[in-house]
Design a protein around this motif. Structure first.
Motif, PDB file in Angstrom:
ATOM      1  N   UNK A 352      88.441 -53.613  65.042  1.00 36.33           N
ATOM      2  CA  UNK A 352      88.346 -53.025  66.377  1.00 36.33           C
ATOM      3  C   UNK A 352      86.949 -52.515  66.716  1.00 36.33           C
ATOM      4  N   UNK A 353      86.073 -52.429  65.696  1.00 35.33           N
ATOM      5  CA  UNK A 353      84.709 -51.956  65.956  1.00 35.33           C
ATOM      6  C   UNK A 353      83.793 -53.126  66.348  1.00 35.33           C
ATOM      7  N   UNK A 354      82.620 -52.755  66.870  1.00 37.10           N
ATOM      8  CA  UNK A 354      81.649 -53.777  67.281  1.00 37.10           C
ATOM      9  C   UNK A 354      80.446 -53.790  66.355  1.00 37.10           C
ATOM     10  N   UNK A 355      79.840 -54.961  66.244  1.00 35.97           N
ATOM     11  CA  UNK A 355      78.646 -55.109  65.406  1.00 35.97           C
ATOM     12  C   UNK A 355      77.654 -56.016  66.142  1.00 35.97           C
ATOM     13  N   UNK A 356      76.386 -55.725  65.956  1.00 33.69           N
ATOM     14  CA  UNK A 356      75.360 -56.581  66.564  1.00 33.69           C
ATOM     15  C   UNK A 356      74.636 -57.339  65.452  1.00 33.69           C
ATOM     16  N   UNK A 357      74.603 -58.672  65.587  1.00 38.35           N
ATOM     17  CA  UNK A 357      73.848 -59.496  64.632  1.00 38.35           C
ATOM     18  C   UNK A 357      72.617 -60.025  65.366  1.00 38.35           C
ATOM     19  N   UNK A 358      71.464 -59.800  64.792  1.00 32.93           N
ATOM     20  CA  UNK A 358      70.211 -60.190  65.446  1.00 32.93           C
ATOM     21  C   UNK A 358      69.532 -61.293  64.639  1.00 32.93           C
ATOM     22  N   UNK A 359      69.364 -62.445  65.249  1.00 31.29           N
ATOM     23  CA  UNK A 359      68.672 -63.565  64.597  1.00 31.29           C
ATOM     24  C   UNK A 359      67.206 -63.519  64.981  1.00 31.29           C
ATOM     25  N   UNK A 360      66.395 -63.000  64.062  1.00 27.91           N
ATOM     26  CA  UNK A 360      64.959 -62.827  64.347  1.00 27.91           C
ATOM     27  C   UNK A 360      64.187 -64.090  63.948  1.00 27.91           C
ATOM     28  N   UNK A 361      63.234 -64.469  64.775  1.00 31.11           N
ATOM     29  CA  UNK A 361      62.387 -65.619  64.421  1.00 31.11           C
ATOM     30  C   UNK A 361      62.178 -66.542  65.602  1.00 31.11           C
ATOM     31  N   UNK A 362      61.360 -67.551  65.371  1.00 28.51           N
ATOM     32  CA  UNK A 362      61.041 -68.508  66.421  1.00 28.51           C
ATOM     33  C   UNK A 362      62.182 -69.514  66.557  1.00 28.51           C
ATOM     34  N   UNK A 363      62.716 -69.629  67.741  1.00 25.65           N
ATOM     35  CA  UNK A 363      63.931 -70.426  67.937  1.00 25.65           C
ATOM     36  C   UNK A 363      63.657 -71.889  68.289  1.00 25.65           C
ATOM     37  N   UNK A 364      62.454 -72.372  67.986  1.00 23.30           N
ATOM     38  CA  UNK A 364      62.141 -73.771  68.314  1.00 23.30           C
ATOM     39  C   UNK A 364      63.191 -74.724  67.700  1.00 23.30           C
ATOM     40  N   UNK A 365      63.714 -75.609  68.530  1.00 25.13           N
ATOM     41  CA  UNK A 365      64.676 -76.599  68.057  1.00 25.13           C
ATOM     42  C   UNK A 365      66.096 -76.092  67.922  1.00 25.13           C
ATOM     43  N   UNK A 366      66.337 -74.834  68.306  1.00 27.76           N
ATOM     44  CA  UNK A 366      67.690 -74.261  68.222  1.00 27.76           C
ATOM     45  C   UNK A 366      68.067 -73.709  69.594  1.00 27.76           C
ATOM     46  N   UNK A 367      69.119 -74.260  70.180  1.00 25.31           N
ATOM     47  CA  UNK A 367      69.537 -73.829  71.530  1.00 25.31           C
ATOM     48  C   UNK A 367      69.989 -72.374  71.510  1.00 25.31           C
TER      49      UNK A 367
END
Lengths: 367, 94
Positions: A352-367
């Motif tokens: 029931x709780x919320x979590x934030x996942x952060x994908x850090x980095x250059x997103x070239x080639x990833x939509x």
């Protein structure tokens, strides 16, 4: 010629040792020889750096030509010789982060305006990839200029210690410059690079969920459920080459959720030590983000404000792997990191709780 | 040993020959190493959204992770690019 007898030979040896000892201890001749040797070595390596710089510019000019640009050489030359950033005053640290963030954003805006002005009509993806490619050319030019500066200073002042340091560092510097040169192809082709590990993990986590705009070049994903935990995810907006404004995005999202976030998990690529293996995954505490300050401090401040625990998951790789097309080893590391992130969510976040996942980095080639 | 060849001349001769051989060997090793190049290959992995089909092919310009590239031959679901990575090739002589 008569053969020398044994005593003559020993006398000769002693005289030679004496002369050599005098030369080694009381003259500058050994240092001069070393200076000459190191200078010759550094000069050869600088020729290689020059070749790499010319090659990078040539490839960049060709790439701009393929995009239909009429004056590619002028555009490249103008970019690499300009757009420096003067760091803010640091003897008065009050609001230094805000000042630094402001300067970084002004520079980003200026670069984007320059590209829009010189090359109108480019797609966002091409524009972002091109900016990074131009930055690579600029970095190589600056490094080359700095190396030549130290080389000439060393020669002018007969500073053999400076030239020796330069000579010893040259192989490592060349390795880095070569890695940057090779990285250009990844941005021309638009393939994911090692540094895209964080954004790729987020993509796997959210699946086909639609992204929503949250900050410039940054998106977030809402509505992903994992074992009855609500997962919010943040990454730079792909598939163009950008790192987005991750810190600002985390801050906005946490504020939007009123601080009701059980954990913030940051995932990033990390430089491995020589003894470590590529693709190794490690977990720790803190904000895993490699920026020079403003984005990282935004995450830390908002986490402290609401007392949110910060977890960090990193995927190890070399500097060369981080800026070049993602290798299979790094890709396998992303899959391992994904399992680790899911494990953190299910074991440390209550249902029931919320979590934030952060994908850090250059997103070239990833939509 | 020839009568006019003293021990020091002999040592000098051996050292000179050793130095020449070492230099030649070093340049041969370096040339061989530079000829052997590793040709990497970029792979695009395509998978069905329902996870019942996947294939791999060579990377094509324009590919990116998340791009829909067609329909699944098994379930008619969307086929997505799910990974793009580089595999190191075998050493080959250039």
């Amino acid at each position: 010629m008569n053969m020398l007898d044994v005593s003559d030979i020993w006398t000769l040896i002693i005289v030679i040792i004496f002369i050599l000892s005098f030369i080694l201890n009381f003259t500058d001749i050994p240092q001069r020889i070393q200076l000459w040797r190191f200078a010759s070595y550094v000069r050869r390596k600088l020729i290689q750096v020059d070749d790499i710089e010319s090659d990078v510019r040539r490839r960049l000019v060709n790439y701009l030509g393929s995009l239909g640009i009429k004056t590619p050489r002028e555009i490249v030359d103008n970019f690499v010789n300009n757009y420096f950033l003067i760091e803010p005053v640091n003897i008065e640290p009050t609001d230094i982060i805000r000042r630094l963030a402001h300067l970084i954003r002004v520079r980003d805006t200026n670069i984007k305006s320059y590209i829009d002005y010189c090359m109108p009509g480019l797609t966002k993806v091409d524009k972002h990839n091109l900016i990074v490619a131009l930055e690579i050319a600029a970095v190589i030019t600056i490094v080359n200029k700095v190396l030549k500066h130290y080389f000439k200073t060393g020669l002018e002042s007969n500073n053999w210690v400076l030239l020796m340091q330069l000579a010893l560092e040259m192989p490592r510097i060349l390795k880095i410059i070569n890695a940057y040169s090779k990285a250009l192809d990844a941005f021309f082709l638009g393939t994911p690079i090692g540094d895209a590990a964080g954004p790729l993990l987020v993509k796997y986590l959210v699946g086909g969920t639609e992204p929503k705009y949250i900050a410039e070049d940054t998106v977030y994903f809402d509505g992903v459920m994992l074992n009855n935990r609500r997962v919010y995810a943040i990454k730079a907006e792909g598939p163009g080459a950008t790192v987005g404004r991750i810190g600002e995005a985390v801050e906005k999202l946490v504020e939007k959720l009123g601080g009701n976030v059980a954990r913030i998990i940051t995932v990033d690529a990390a430089l491995k030590l020589e003894s470590e293996v590529t693709g190794e995954v490690a977990e720790g505490v803190g904000a895993a983000i490699g920026d020079i300050g403003p984005e990282k401090i935004s995450i830390e401040r908002v986490a402290v404000k609401y007392g949110i625990p910060l977890d960090a998951v990193v995927i190890k790789m070399s500097q060369e792997e981080a800026i070049n097309t993602m290798t299979k080893e790094v890709y396998d590391g992303v899959l391992k990191a994904l399992d680790k992130v899911k494990n953190i969510i299910t074991s440390r976040v209550r249902e029931g709780e919320s979590v934030i996942v952060v994908g850090v980095g250059n997103t070239v080639g990833v939509l | 040993m020839p009568p006019n060849l003293d021990i020091f001349t002999l040592i000098l001769l051996i050292m000179t020959i050793s130095l020449i051989l070492y230099t030649l060997l070093l340049s041969f090793i370096q040339r061989k190493a530079s000829r052997e190049t590793v040709k990497p290959k970029i792979i695009t992995k395509i998978s069905c959204m329902r996870d019942d089909y996947s294939e791999e092919r060579d990377f094509k310009k324009g590919d990116y992770v998340g791009l829909v590239v067609g329909k699944c031959p098994k379930c008619e679901g969307n086929l997505l690019i799910t990974a793009i990575y580089l595999i190191r090739g075998v050493k080959e002589k250039g």
